[in-house]
Design a protein around this motif. Sequence first.
Motif, PDB file in Angstrom:
ATOM      1  N   VAL A  95       0.869  -1.183   0.000  1.00 34.96           N
ATOM      2  CA  VAL A  95       0.000   0.000   0.000  1.00 34.96           C
ATOM      3  C   VAL A  95       0.903   1.230   0.000  1.00 34.96           C
ATOM      4  CG1 VAL A  95      -1.874   1.240   1.154  1.00 34.96           C
ATOM      5  CG2 VAL A  95      -1.803  -1.253   1.242  1.00 34.96           C
ATOM      6  N   PHE A  96       1.195   1.741  -1.186  1.00 38.43           N
ATOM      7  CA  PHE A  96       2.101   2.871  -1.374  1.00 38.43           C
ATOM      8  C   PHE A  96       3.452   2.644  -0.706  1.00 38.43           C
ATOM      9  CE2 PHE A  96      -2.194   4.826  -1.676  1.00 38.43           C
ATOM     10  CZ  PHE A  96      -2.140   5.110  -3.032  1.00 38.43           C
ATOM     11  N   GLY A  97       3.890   1.391  -0.690  1.00 38.20           N
ATOM     12  CA  GLY A  97       5.165   1.061  -0.064  1.00 38.20           C
ATOM     13  C   GLY A  97       6.217   0.582  -1.040  1.00 38.20           C
ATOM     14  N   ARG A  98       5.897   0.588  -2.331  1.00 37.20           N
ATOM     15  CA  ARG A  98       6.816   0.140  -3.381  1.00 37.20           C
ATOM     16  C   ARG A  98       7.238  -1.313  -3.214  1.00 37.20           C
ATOM     17  NH1 ARG A  98      10.764   5.262  -5.005  1.00 37.20           N
ATOM     18  NH2 ARG A  98       9.077   6.656  -5.629  1.00 37.20           N
ATOM     19  N   GLY A  99       6.446  -2.057  -2.454  1.00 36.19           N
ATOM     20  CA  GLY A  99       6.758  -3.473  -2.274  1.00 36.19           C
ATOM     21  C   GLY A  99       6.732  -4.245  -3.577  1.00 36.19           C
ATOM     22  N   GLY A 100       5.821  -3.889  -4.450  1.00 33.34           N
ATOM     23  CA  GLY A 100       5.741  -4.577  -5.730  1.00 33.34           C
ATOM     24  C   GLY A 100       6.988  -4.392  -6.564  1.00 33.34           C
ATOM     25  N   GLU A 101       7.521  -3.175  -6.553  1.00 32.98           N
ATOM     26  CA  GLU A 101       8.747  -2.895  -7.310  1.00 32.98           C
ATOM     27  C   GLU A 101       9.916  -3.711  -6.756  1.00 32.98           C
ATOM     28  OE1 GLU A 101       9.578   1.326  -7.713  1.00 32.98           O
ATOM     29  OE2 GLU A 101       7.453   1.769  -7.402  1.00 32.98           O
ATOM     30  N   GLU A 102       9.994  -3.791  -5.438  1.00 34.88           N
ATOM     31  CA  GLU A 102      11.103  -4.497  -4.808  1.00 34.88           C
ATOM     32  C   GLU A 102      10.998  -5.999  -5.058  1.00 34.88           C
ATOM     33  OE1 GLU A 102      11.105  -3.131  -0.764  1.00 34.88           O
ATOM     34  OE2 GLU A 102      11.670  -1.091  -1.340  1.00 34.88           O
ATOM     35  N   LEU A 103       9.775  -6.507  -5.035  1.00 36.83           N
ATOM     36  CA  LEU A 103       9.566  -7.928  -5.303  1.00 36.83           C
ATOM     37  C   LEU A 103       9.975  -8.276  -6.730  1.00 36.83           C
ATOM     38  CD1 LEU A 103       8.362  -9.993  -3.292  1.00 36.83           C
ATOM     39  CD2 LEU A 103       6.232  -9.859  -4.585  1.00 36.83           C
ATOM     40  N   GLU A 104       9.599  -7.420  -7.679  1.00 30.49           N
ATOM     41  CA  GLU A 104       9.947  -7.656  -9.078  1.00 30.49           C
ATOM     42  C   GLU A 104      11.455  -7.609  -9.290  1.00 30.49           C
ATOM     43  OE1 GLU A 104       7.827  -4.784 -11.370  1.00 30.49           O
ATOM     44  OE2 GLU A 104       5.918  -5.878 -11.269  1.00 30.49           O
TER      45      GLU A 104
END
Length: 252
Positions: A95-104
């Motif tokens: 949730v607006f934490g850029r977790g998706g970018e880091e996971l990718e």
Amino acid sequence: MNAHPKITLVGAGPGDTDLISLKGLKALAKANVVLYDALVNEELLGYAPEDALRVFVGKRANKHAYSQQEINELMVSYARSHGHVVRLKGGDPFVFGRGGEELEYAASHHIATSVVPGISSSIALAGLQGIPLTYRGVSESFWVITGATTAGVISDDIYAAAKTSATVVILMGLNKLAEIVRVYEAEGRHKLPIAVIQNGSLPDEKIALGTIDTIVERAGVQGIGAPAVIVIGEVVAKHESFGAWKHKNIAV
């Protein structure tokens, strides 16, 4: 290269250390490196092993310790050299934490990953104040919106949300409060209840209650600063002090 590189994204919750999950604490207990953000309560670092590296990668006073690209590279580098990296993020990583970018990024470098969800401030802080985001007959949905886009301008979604009866939760929007108010005023919603919550769940928590046409002044009187969450909608009137403020104009 370490034989077992791994990255775990862990949501630390809104601030109160008791609001991290048991699974999150278990992940910290097995960390070789902890990369943590500015909104993370540093007391949580005590749950990592004594010999684990603790690396601050957050943002304070509008200064980034590292860029997002540098954080991504650190995660992979430490995973390869040290093993288990816990990426500890305030709220929920996605949730607006850029977790998706880091996971990718980790996946693109063939690093094993896992995710431990966190309690997002977008939901928790209203609830801790007794403000239900949905309420039968009052609000059937809620929107969670960033206060400003990467270009630094107010999100178009706020204009769309202002036309609905949904509860609207705005993160990272305190600096745009006056602009947000103008959007709602343009829709004729001057008397819509609104709350601004600073440091939610922590001992120094503050809240300003008001309506669209009064909240900028109220937030100033209460000395509200960042980080803060904005909650807009009829459900805000469910706060136990809202009626007293509205009718008696007392401070809350």
